[in-house]
Design an enzyme around this catalytic site. Sequence first.
Site, PDB file in Angstrom:
ATOM      1  N   CYS A   2      11.871 -22.720  14.086  1.00  0.00           N
ATOM      2  CA  CYS A   2      10.907 -22.030  13.242  1.00  0.00           C
ATOM      3  C   CYS A   2       9.531 -22.662  13.404  1.00  0.00           C
ATOM      4  CB  CYS A   2      11.269 -22.056  11.762  1.00  0.00           C
ATOM      5  SG  CYS A   2      12.820 -21.259  11.380  1.00  0.00           S
ATOM      6  N   ARG A  27       9.462 -22.274  19.258  1.00  0.00           N
ATOM      7  CA  ARG A  27      10.287 -22.898  18.219  1.00  0.00           C
ATOM      8  C   ARG A  27      11.305 -21.935  17.618  1.00  0.00           C
ATOM      9  NH1 ARG A  27       8.026 -27.613  16.356  1.00  0.00           N
ATOM     10  NH2 ARG A  27       9.212 -27.424  14.440  1.00  0.00           N
ATOM     11  N   TRP A  74      13.819 -19.029  13.710  1.00  0.00           N
ATOM     12  CA  TRP A  74      15.083 -19.262  14.412  1.00  0.00           C
ATOM     13  C   TRP A  74      16.125 -19.282  13.318  1.00  0.00           C
ATOM     14  CZ3 TRP A  74      19.157 -22.728  14.581  1.00  0.00           C
ATOM     15  CH2 TRP A  74      19.941 -22.715  15.735  1.00  0.00           C
ATOM     16  N   ASN A 100      10.261 -24.014   7.311  1.00  0.00           N
ATOM     17  CA  ASN A 100      11.007 -24.478   8.482  1.00  0.00           C
ATOM     18  C   ASN A 100      11.930 -25.591   7.985  1.00  0.00           C
ATOM     19  OD1 ASN A 100       9.976 -26.703  11.160  1.00  0.00           O
ATOM     20  ND2 ASN A 100      11.873 -25.624  10.929  1.00  0.00           N
ATOM     21  N   GLY A 101      13.238 -25.401   8.142  1.00  0.00           N
ATOM     22  CA  GLY A 101      14.175 -26.430   7.686  1.00  0.00           C
ATOM     23  C   GLY A 101      15.358 -25.789   6.988  1.00  0.00           C
ATOM     24  N   GLU A 486      22.540 -32.109  34.057  1.00  0.00           N
ATOM     25  CA  GLU A 486      21.250 -31.492  33.748  1.00  0.00           C
ATOM     26  C   GLU A 486      21.072 -30.185  34.537  1.00  0.00           C
ATOM     27  OE1 GLU A 486      19.181 -31.659  31.513  1.00  0.00           O
ATOM     28  OE2 GLU A 486      17.355 -30.797  32.301  1.00  0.00           O
ATOM     29  N   LYS A 490      20.494 -26.550  32.832  1.00  0.00           N
ATOM     30  CA  LYS A 490      19.351 -25.676  33.125  1.00  0.00           C
ATOM     31  C   LYS A 490      19.841 -24.274  33.432  1.00  0.00           C
ATOM     32  CE  LYS A 490      16.814 -27.357  31.814  1.00  0.00           C
ATOM     33  NZ  LYS A 490      16.851 -28.525  31.090  1.00  0.00           N
ATOM     34  N   GLU A 493      21.309 -22.486  30.295  1.00  0.00           N
ATOM     35  CA  GLU A 493      20.283 -22.194  29.287  1.00  0.00           C
ATOM     36  C   GLU A 493      19.502 -20.923  29.605  1.00  0.00           C
ATOM     37  OE1 GLU A 493      18.316 -26.147  27.339  1.00  0.00           O
ATOM     38  OE2 GLU A 493      18.040 -25.942  29.485  1.00  0.00           O
ATOM     39  N   HIS A 509      40.597 -33.664  38.856  1.00  0.00           N
ATOM     40  CA  HIS A 509      41.370 -33.738  37.617  1.00  0.00           C
ATOM     41  C   HIS A 509      41.165 -32.492  36.756  1.00  0.00           C
ATOM     42  CE1 HIS A 509      42.435 -37.797  38.631  1.00  0.00           C
ATOM     43  NE2 HIS A 509      41.154 -38.091  38.814  1.00  0.00           N
ATOM     44  N   LYS A 608      13.101 -24.728  21.170  1.00  0.00           N
ATOM     45  CA  LYS A 608      12.678 -25.954  21.847  1.00  0.00           C
ATOM     46  C   LYS A 608      12.827 -27.180  20.957  1.00  0.00           C
ATOM     47  CE  LYS A 608       9.905 -27.809  25.237  1.00  0.00           C
ATOM     48  NZ  LYS A 608      11.055 -28.030  26.107  1.00  0.00           N
TER      49      LYS A 608
HETATM   50  C1  G6P Z   1      16.755 -28.394  22.382  1.00  0.00           C
HETATM   51  C2  G6P Z   1      15.944 -28.026  23.593  1.00  0.00           C
HETATM   52  C3  G6P Z   1      16.325 -28.917  24.762  1.00  0.00           C
HETATM   53  C4  G6P Z   1      16.165 -30.378  24.379  1.00  0.00           C
HETATM   54  C5  G6P Z   1      16.947 -30.723  23.120  1.00  0.00           C
HETATM   55  C6  G6P Z   1      16.575 -32.098  22.600  1.00  0.00           C
HETATM   56  O1  G6P Z   1      18.088 -28.063  22.584  1.00  0.00           O
HETATM   57  O2  G6P Z   1      16.137 -26.667  23.913  1.00  0.00           O
HETATM   58  O3  G6P Z   1      15.488 -28.628  25.858  1.00  0.00           O
HETATM   59  O4  G6P Z   1      16.609 -31.176  25.425  1.00  0.00           O
HETATM   60  O5  G6P Z   1      16.642 -29.789  22.080  1.00  0.00           O
HETATM   61  O6  G6P Z   1      15.241 -32.069  22.193  1.00  0.00           O
HETATM   62  P1  G6P Z   1      14.277 -33.314  22.135  1.00  0.00           P
HETATM   63  O7  G6P Z   1      12.969 -32.746  21.706  1.00  0.00           O
HETATM   64  O8  G6P Z   1      14.868 -34.245  21.114  1.00  0.00           O
HETATM   65  O9  G6P Z   1      14.230 -33.936  23.472  1.00  0.00           O
END
Ligand code: G6P
Length: 613
Positions: A2, A27, A74, A100-101, A486, A490, A493, A509, A608
Amino acid sequence: MCGIVGYIGKQDAYPILIKGLQRLEYRGYDSAGIALINNGNLNVYKAKGKVADLVRFAEQQDIKGTIGIAHTRWATHGEPNQVNAHPHYSQSEELAIIHNGIIENYAVLKEGLKEHGYTFNSETDTEVLIQLIEFVKKSNQVDLVTAVQLALNQVVGAYAIAVIEKNEPDTIVAARKGSPLVVGVGEDEYFLASDATPIIEFTNKVVYVGDEEIVTLERDKELRIKTISNVEKTPEIKKLEMTLNQLEKGGYPHFMIKEIFEQPKTLSDSMRGRVNVEENNITLSGFIDNKDKFLNAKRIIITACGTSWHAGLIGMYAIEEFARIPVEVEYSSEFRYRKPVINKDDIVIAISQSGETADTLAAVELARSQGAFIFGICNVVGASIPRNTDSGCYTHAGPEIGVASTKAFTAQVTVLTMLALMIGREKGTLPQDRYLNIVQELGRIPEKMKTLLTQNDAIAQFAKTFTYAQNFIYLGRGYNFPVALEGALKLKEISYIHAEGYPAAEMKHGPIALISHEMPVVVIAPSAGMYEKVVSNIQEIKARKGKIISIVTEGDVVVKSLSDYTISIPDTEECLVPLLAAIPLQLMAYHIAVVKGCDVDQPRNLAKSVTVE
Ligand code: G6P
């Protein structure tokens, strides 16, 4: 999660608020809404979907007014629809709130309010809060700021809120606990936002609102701050270092690809003033100021979420190799609740791009309560985590807007590598010649990244082949196991293709059962580090007709001959390979998502900055 934004001043609030929402859309983007006061009316407009949907609706309405608040959501409580979108009116429609929260005790508060005749339109916790503020205000006959203060004393949870009142067109009351809130101080005007991105266009003077603080923004008056327990505070004005063009796409079609291409620069920025190649030296002030703590640490616990957790894993390999200190890497969400054993001579490193992730913030608080020394590695300057740690190191990657993290990841790995090298050198656990070689090589990585990025078109070409895939496997060993995780993250996501990262040798395994001619397997197989072992793993995939996409060192022949597609990366030190190997995986995920028509910068269901647990 948010984004909230507010404005009071002499300009029309609407365009400022809409632009602010667009900057904060990363956000959350389930729904958006705006509240404006004009001519004695408090107008609230909301729409399901993105800010663009709100604009289409609002522009048919009265959008005049020089005071307003706006929100991009969100969803937590209640599905993303127009009714649940913010702002929420109070029962009398005299007040409106954005939030937000999460208000954790909203159900109890709601029951109490129902007994006083309050009814609710939405399923949100936020509507409960505005009704509570109204109830407190009316029953105690107090002004808005006092009502907010009294109401927040009854609330359990996290919030950044802004409230306006129909009959008070000269005041916005805002408050925070756990969720971020920044006030921009302009000439005869104030801005309010979840982060500084909506503000920078207008002023570089900001005040970071502290936890449990209430801020009153009044037309033509000084900013006033008091805590929810009624202690007056003097606002501390800070200068923003951010620039506006860092927030624009700069000719790229998406922020994600812009940010991938920025990595040679962001890495240099991360190392600036820290890595001195001429003098063969690394200087991290966060380390120097706390050298004894690091040298005497019995254990380092790294806590993070998502991509930052993957960076933490790479940090573990580097710190254990160079500094010989045992390292544990914890998901913040697990760590905070599983009653971990934390000792006073432990160092807890919290890694977070945003510096606002609720679980990582809670992990920091837990570690602090148990007496550990806390070191933050964050990207957003002035965010909650860096303000709650004992010391730390900014990554200096610049604002990252694409929801899928790219440049922040490589910057985090760089900082962790610098830290590991410094501890190792000071402890004497890292031989001097090795230290010098790695420092020299670290200095060359930005140039090597540039060379690697010239393969973008080739990667875009072969990425098209894989849009059919339902699943992907990513394999790597040692330092490249976290890179495999990672790479898989990616892809899932942004392209919604299911992908799993695995340590290459673990494949047999379980995941090997999935391999067939339809299964793309990405293998990170650089010449530095367990090359022959990885070649054997590749043979096992080949024997089962898997499609092999390999990341190899330039000049490689063996793996190339076994692969369907190969991407070559420049040769480097084993511990630095992740900085290069991550890039083709980012590009591949990006191009697959683009060909599939996915919303690369704002993937479905994600946000994000995850400020709820
Ligand atoms: C969300 C974002 C990710 C990020 C994660 C941790 O899931 O979409 O891209 O890695 O949060 O966020 P931070 O700001 O703590 O690195």
